[in-house]
Design a protein around this motif. Structure first.
Motif, mmCIF file in Angstrom:
data_model
loop_
_atom_site.group_PDB
_atom_site.id
_atom_site.type_symbol
_atom_site.label_atom_id
_atom_site.label_comp_id
_atom_site.label_asym_id
_atom_site.label_seq_id
_atom_site.Cartn_x
_atom_site.Cartn_y
_atom_site.Cartn_z
ATOM 1 N N LEU A 295 0.796 -1.216 0.000
ATOM 2 C CA LEU A 295 0.000 0.000 0.000
ATOM 3 C C LEU A 295 0.836 1.278 0.000
ATOM 4 C CD1 LEU A 295 -2.954 -0.914 2.392
ATOM 5 C CD2 LEU A 295 -2.953 -0.810 -0.102
ATOM 6 N N ASP A 296 2.033 1.230 0.543
ATOM 7 C CA ASP A 296 2.827 2.461 0.640
ATOM 8 C C ASP A 296 3.060 3.129 -0.718
ATOM 9 O OD1 ASP A 296 2.920 2.313 3.351
ATOM 10 O OD2 ASP A 296 4.966 1.531 3.479
ATOM 11 N N PRO A 297 3.427 2.372 -1.763
ATOM 12 C CA PRO A 297 3.682 3.043 -3.050
ATOM 13 C C PRO A 297 2.454 3.715 -3.653
ATOM 14 C CG PRO A 297 4.661 0.854 -3.016
ATOM 15 C CD PRO A 297 3.774 0.950 -1.813
ATOM 16 N N ILE A 298 1.245 3.230 -3.342
ATOM 17 C CA ILE A 298 0.048 3.803 -3.963
ATOM 18 C C ILE A 298 -0.698 4.760 -3.030
ATOM 19 C CG2 ILE A 298 -0.218 1.780 -5.444
ATOM 20 C CD1 ILE A 298 -2.590 0.916 -3.713
ATOM 21 N N MET A 299 -0.216 4.931 -1.799
ATOM 22 C CA MET A 299 -0.949 5.723 -0.814
ATOM 23 C C MET A 299 -1.192 7.164 -1.242
ATOM 24 S SD MET A 299 -2.664 5.394 1.848
ATOM 25 C CE MET A 299 -2.133 3.763 2.385
ATOM 26 N N PRO A 300 -0.207 7.877 -1.874
ATOM 27 C CA PRO A 300 -0.505 9.261 -2.269
ATOM 28 C C PRO A 300 -1.704 9.366 -3.212
ATOM 29 C CG PRO A 300 1.855 8.855 -2.353
ATOM 30 C CD PRO A 300 1.205 7.520 -2.143
ATOM 31 N N TRP A 301 -1.859 8.394 -4.092
ATOM 32 C CA TRP A 301 -2.973 8.438 -5.043
ATOM 33 C C TRP A 301 -4.271 7.952 -4.392
ATOM 34 C CZ3 TRP A 301 2.058 7.411 -6.082
ATOM 35 C CH2 TRP A 301 2.687 8.283 -6.977
ATOM 36 N N LEU A 302 -4.175 7.001 -3.482
ATOM 37 C CA LEU A 302 -5.359 6.595 -2.726
ATOM 38 C C LEU A 302 -5.917 7.764 -1.926
ATOM 39 C CD1 LEU A 302 -4.529 3.033 -1.310
ATOM 40 C CD2 LEU A 302 -6.265 3.621 -3.010
ATOM 41 N N GLU A 303 -5.027 8.555 -1.344
ATOM 42 C CA GLU A 303 -5.486 9.712 -0.577
ATOM 43 C C GLU A 303 -6.220 10.705 -1.465
ATOM 44 O OE1 GLU A 303 -1.948 11.133 1.280
ATOM 45 O OE2 GLU A 303 -1.934 9.579 2.830
ATOM 46 N N ARG A 304 -5.750 10.864 -2.696
ATOM 47 C CA ARG A 304 -6.460 11.750 -3.625
ATOM 48 C C ARG A 304 -7.856 11.220 -3.931
ATOM 49 N NH1 ARG A 304 -2.521 14.430 -8.224
ATOM 50 N NH2 ARG A 304 -1.002 15.386 -6.784
ATOM 51 N N VAL A 305 -7.964 9.897 -4.101
ATOM 52 C CA VAL A 305 -9.278 9.305 -4.351
ATOM 53 C C VAL A 305 -10.193 9.537 -3.159
ATOM 54 C CG1 VAL A 305 -10.546 7.180 -4.820
ATOM 55 C CG2 VAL A 305 -8.347 7.569 -5.932
ATOM 56 N N ARG A 308 -11.465 12.873 -3.292
ATOM 57 C CA ARG A 308 -12.404 13.023 -4.399
ATOM 58 C C ARG A 308 -13.766 12.394 -4.053
ATOM 59 N NH1 ARG A 308 -11.755 16.365 -8.641
ATOM 60 N NH2 ARG A 308 -10.134 15.359 -9.898
ATOM 61 N N VAL A 309 -13.733 11.246 -3.371
ATOM 62 C CA VAL A 309 -14.965 10.520 -3.007
ATOM 63 C C VAL A 309 -14.924 10.265 -1.497
ATOM 64 C CG1 VAL A 309 -16.455 8.548 -3.515
ATOM 65 C CG2 VAL A 309 -14.883 9.391 -5.268
ATOM 66 N N PRO A 310 -15.399 11.214 -0.685
ATOM 67 C CA PRO A 310 -15.274 11.101 0.774
ATOM 68 C C PRO A 310 -15.915 9.850 1.368
ATOM 69 C CG PRO A 310 -15.798 13.355 0.156
ATOM 70 C CD PRO A 310 -15.906 12.535 -1.090
ATOM 71 N N VAL A 311 -16.941 9.285 0.714
ATOM 72 C CA VAL A 311 -17.573 8.091 1.295
ATOM 73 C C VAL A 311 -16.614 6.901 1.294
ATOM 74 C CG1 VAL A 311 -19.920 8.814 0.725
ATOM 75 C CG2 VAL A 311 -18.635 7.401 -0.897
ATOM 76 N N PHE A 312 -15.621 6.921 0.378
ATOM 77 C CA PHE A 312 -14.618 5.857 0.401
ATOM 78 C C PHE A 312 -13.750 5.955 1.659
ATOM 79 C CE2 PHE A 312 -14.335 5.375 -4.538
ATOM 80 C CZ PHE A 312 -15.483 4.605 -4.515
ATOM 81 N N ALA A 313 -13.452 7.187 2.079
ATOM 82 C CA ALA A 313 -12.543 7.386 3.201
ATOM 83 C C ALA A 313 -13.123 6.860 4.513
ATOM 84 C CB ALA A 313 -12.208 8.869 3.333
ATOM 85 N N GLU A 314 -14.432 6.792 4.575
ATOM 86 C CA GLU A 314 -15.083 6.344 5.805
ATOM 87 C C GLU A 314 -15.191 4.835 5.902
ATOM 88 O OE1 GLU A 314 -18.799 8.351 5.584
ATOM 89 O OE2 GLU A 314 -17.873 10.342 5.438
#
Length: 807
Positions: A295-305, A308-314
């Protein structure tokens, strides 16, 4: 297990099974698919299953569109659920250039047939209320696509293939493939051997290892790609409507709904890791294997997602899929014949194989069964790569393709990974003179020359090199220009039967006199255009053939495979041995006459003739022919003499205003002369009748391949006809695929175009219905979302009587 079969397909993923199904649909039911494990157990089972319509390559759009028509119908046809979700998709534009691209692809959609609309950020949010559209300029909404369950879809086609008579053998690994003296193949397996006419390498991530058995290097790299699946999301549970698949360049990611959960896939722009060895072992052991989560290599882009879609973050993450995906140097799949072999085919190298499996299967099956597909397959033909596309090149380009997945490749943009792969001795010299190179079949060739160090501001509209290219064009039309174009594919066809062979296979008649030059085309049995050659007769038994750079391996196969066993004919690929300088313009004779004792006057050295002459003390072949429509010569010289020849030509031309020019200028000049281009106007979709090329067909010959079909086409008439036209004022050139319109009806498709710098007109080629193709007829063309009126021209806008060429 049977011991003989017409076709053996090696590999039971989406690409192999898609092909098997369509071979059976074409009536080839004597086909066997061999899979070492279970169907889908390689890269298919772990794929996210997206099936986008949106893609900027015309042929790839046709491939994707067919898949999206097929997959929703498979359950009805086979009884196997495919998990098709026709939720559509939206791709975001975050730059003006991406918005221009959307307008271009929207034009392609009108011809190909999938529904697409460019919608505002507010409309994007209405369709997907969970997404924050900050920074979004527009969305490309495709209504006919979605996603499938990869295993279910693949197994549905497997059931369909079996119902049609094809055979699938699971748990049986192929261990070797042998070429037999009679032209057949022996496929060696753990359960016995099968003799067959055709072998297809659909080995997915193992395709290169299968190819190695028969000496085929397959240019791709296996990379790890990750997507995550979240816990169920309350907002999804509370509604029946499914969100579309979102493709977001800001996040370098796709994201969508997976049942009532979220699914997010990232293409990290820092690059992926290689997926070899497989986690299950270094040899053939891997089956349904995944790599551990990273997950570390993709985390900056996951955070952008998540932003972009706050329901994913929850929602928590319940699953991480980290599997191997193949990437070729240009990220198009490898679908077609392997170079140098008969009846050994590739169906592999797809980075989005779920979306492409159905379409690739259909069109490759057509190619195998009928000798051609109904669409132009050049952009997926494996022979677009040669030995220069080695492991190092493929790795560099594959990593680049992965990292740039969501970065638009702009018109004119040159991506550097793996380059230069193939150069002439002039490469560094011309680079120092300001040459900006582009790549063609690995070759670096000059595109334009920067006079002041400027860099091109790439995009879909005329830019800061427009005036520079105009000056190059004017130099050729008014004075003299020189172009290094060693990238031509070059062959020598020799032997006592060489003339008979070429007369049988080419539509045109071979020259009867030494030194004469003709334009000739090889056709399919159905009369469609396979290629275009410039043919020079050197003597009774020796001919010099030139063709497009990209066709080098393909044309070598076309020639070699058509020689009969009883014929004394040898085809030799001499592309790397000979360099080429194009010297063209009204002062070209004045330049060349300073360097040779040969009489260059028109009476002694006519247009469309060739002579071996000495120039600046260097013996070479001088061909009085070119692709820009001017007095001039192509100077073909052994590669090691190319640089001193250039020096001599430049020195002799300085007082006459000689200028370097590149292929940007060539495209403008050839459009002014109405010269067709192989790969755009001339493809395997087209006959010589459709392309208005009948003057290059010798119907009086007793036989040539495709003659009967061509006569039928001529008698029955064409459904579409090539026209040459000028366009009302426009700040963008035609790129091919734009719709031609009569009112609201699509009546044709543009194939290529350019601004004619020396005539001040925008020029195009297009295929239209015959009723719309008469001279001075008008129609509209849609360019980047705007309609422009076109007027059909009856003749080339420059030198219609070829007076310059004959001067």
């Amino acid at each position: 297990m049977q011991s003989h079969s017409r076709v053996v397909v090696v590999g039971g993923g989406m690409m192999g099974v898609g092909l098997l199904y369509h071979l059976a649909l074409e009536g080839w039911d004597d086909c066997v698919l061999l899979e070492k494990g279970e169907l889908t157990s390689g890269s298919t089972w772990h794929a996210a299953g997206q099936c986008p319509s949106f893609i900027g390559n015309y042929s790839m759009a046709q491939i994707h569109h067919y898949s999206n028509l097929l997959y929703p119908e498979l359950e009805k046809l086979t009884g196997q659920a495919t998990g098709w979700h026709g939720c559509g998709g939206i791709r975001f534009a975050t730059t003006r250039e991406e918005l221009d691209w959307f307008r271009y692809v929207e034009g392609i959609s009108r011809n190909v047939g999938f529904r697409m609309q460019i919608i505002s950020p507010e409309e994007c949010q209405k369709i997907n209320p969970f997404v924050d559209v900050t920074g979004v300029l527009a969305g490309a909404w495709t209504l006919d696509d979605g996603h499938v369950d990869p295993s279910g879809c693949c197994n549905a086609m497997a059931i369909g293939a079996r119902k049609l008579g094809a055979t699938i053998v699971r748990g049986n690994r192929v261990t070797n493939i042998n070429s037999l003296p009679g032209g057949e193949w022996e496929v060696v397996t753990e359960q016995g051997n099968i003799i067959c006419e055709h072998v297809v390498d659909a080995g997915g991530c193992y395709a290169d290892r299968i190819g190695a058995w028969v000496g085929v290097d397959i240019p791709y790299i296996n990379l790890r790609h990750q997507y995550i699946v979240t816990e169920p999301i309350k907002e999804f549970l509370d509604r029946d409507e499914e969100m579309p698949v979102i493709r977001d360049p800001y996040c370098s990611a796709y994201y969508r709904q997976e049942q009532k959960s979220g699914l997010i896939g990232v293409y990290e722009t820092t690059g992926s890791r290689e997926a070899w060895p497989y986690p299950g072992g270094q040899d053939w052991d891997a089956e349904s294997e995944l790599f551990p989560a990273e997950l570390d290599p993709i985390m900056p882009w996951l955070e952008r997602v998540m932003n972009r879609v706050p329901v994913f973050a929850e929602a928590g993450v319940v699953k991480v899929i980290n599997g191997a995906i193949a990437h070729t140097p240009d990220d198009n799949p490898l679908v077609g014949p392997a170079a140098g072999l008969r009846n050994f085919w590739l169906c592999c190298g797809s980075s989005i194989g779920i979306a492409q499996g159905g379409g690739c299967g259909k069109y490759l099956a057509q190619w195998m069964v009928h000798g051609e597909a109904e669409i132009n397959m050049a952009s997926v033909d494996p022979r677009r790569f040669g030995s220069w596309a080695d492991k190092e090149y493929s790795s560099a380009k594959g990593h680049e393709a992965y990292a740039e997945m969501y970065n638009l490749l702009l018109p004119g943009e040159e991506r550097p990974a793996g380059r230069p792969a193939r150069t002439s001795p002039m490469y560094e010299r011309l680079k120092a003179r300001g040459a900006v190179h582009t790549e063609a079949m690995g070759w670096e060739r000059p595109k334009w020359f920067s006079p002041d160090g400027r860099e091109e501001k790439c995009g879909f509209r005329h830019n800061n090199v427009f005036d520079v290219v105009a000056e190059e064009c004017k130099a050729v039309r008014e004075r003299v220009g020189v172009l290094e174009l060693s990238s031509f594919s070059k062959y020598e066809v020799s032997g006592s039967d060489a003339a008979k062979f070429l007369n049988r296979e080419c539509a045109n008649k071979m020259p009867l006199r030494d030194g004469r030059i003709i334009l000739a085309h090889l056709l399919t049995e159905h009369g469609r255009i396979e290629n275009e050659f410039t043919v020079t007769r050197l003597n009774d038994n020796r001919f010099y053939l030139l063709s497009a750079a990209i066709s080098e391996l393909r044309d070598f196969d076309l020639l070699s495979h058509r020689i009969m066993e009883t014929e004394n004919v040898t085809v030799t690929n001499i592309t790397d041995d000979w360099g080429v300088l194009v010297l063209a313009g009204p002062r070209s004779r004045d330049v060349l006459s300073q360097l040779t004792k040969t009489d260059l006057r028109n009476e002694q050295f006519r247009w469309l003739t060739a002579q071996t002459i000495e120039v600046a003390g260097i013996e070479l072949r001088a061909l009085r022919v070119n692709y820009v429509g001017e007095l001039g010569w192509e100077l073909h010289v052994p590669m090691n003499h190319l640089e001193p020849l250039y020096d001599a030509v430049w020195s002799a031309g300085e007082s006459l205003g000689i200028a370097d020019f590149g292929v940007y200028a060539v495209n403008s000049l050839r459009m002014e002369k109405a010269y067709r281009a192989y790969g755009s106007e001339l493809t395997t979709e087209i006959t010589m009748i459709d392309a208005d090329m009948e003057r290059f067909v010798a119907f009086e010959k007793e036989h040539f391949t495709g003659k009967e079909a061509l006569l039928t086409r001529k008698a029955e008439g064409s459904n579409f006809h090539l026209v040459y036209a000028q366009v009302s004022t426009c700040d963008s050139d035609i790129r091919g695929g734009e719709p031609v319109l009569d009112g609201e009806s699509v009546i044709g498709v543009a194939t290529s175009g350019a601004y004619g710098h020396t005539v001040g007109k925008q020029l195009i080629f297009a295929y239209v219905k015959p009723v719309n193709g008469a001279p001075v007829s008008t129609f509209d063309i849609e360019i980047l979302g705007k309609r422009h009126q076109c007027e059909v021209l009856s003749e080339p806008i420059v030198d219609p009587r070829n007076e310059r060429l004959r001067s």
